[in-house]
Design a protein around this motif. Sequence first.
Motif: not given
Length: 197
Positions: A62-71, A118-119
């Motif tokens: 979830i953290m990765k998906e939320q970060s990627e959605a913006v970055l 890793d996250a």
Amino acid sequence: MDASARERLIEGTRELLWDRGYLGTSPTAILRRSGVGQGSMYHHFQGKPDLVLAAEQRSAEIMKEQSEAVLKGPGTALERIAGYLLLDREVLRGCAVGRLAGDPEIIEREELRQPVRDALDQVRVLLAGVIEQAQRDGELAAELRPSDLAATLSAVLQGGYVLARAEQSCEPFDRAVQGALGLLRAHSTDPESIPAG
């Protein structure tokens, strides 16, 4: 056994870890939170550590998906970095992944520590890539080291959560983010392009 029970167990455990940490995430609390029976829990998972690992991996995802959605989203590289810093977050609850880094039961077990490490690293690397893009596009000063700046911005967010929780106020987090935005403005070729937040 139905697959939705497995999902409810993972999500219930994820929420409990976020709020209570490893010790507070008892099998009884997991069953109560997820609304499934004990048999279902042991059908899908070997025990609490196995379920905690699945919940950690979900939080990391979830953290990765939320970060990627913006970055990786629309806008200039610098706008995306600022957008990431200004994301709407549950500040007083802390970071679902970062909070686990302070949990002794998680940190002492390599298999449970790894998803946390890793996250946080994946987000830092992603952030460093966008900083490099901002430099290539002439938005940020070339002398900045992308990996160092990404580590700084990550530390600002994680530290901001800790300060906010200690004061039970979002203000320390908001000040930390404003400081990070100020740092970006100071090294930007177009400071006006960075929102005040």
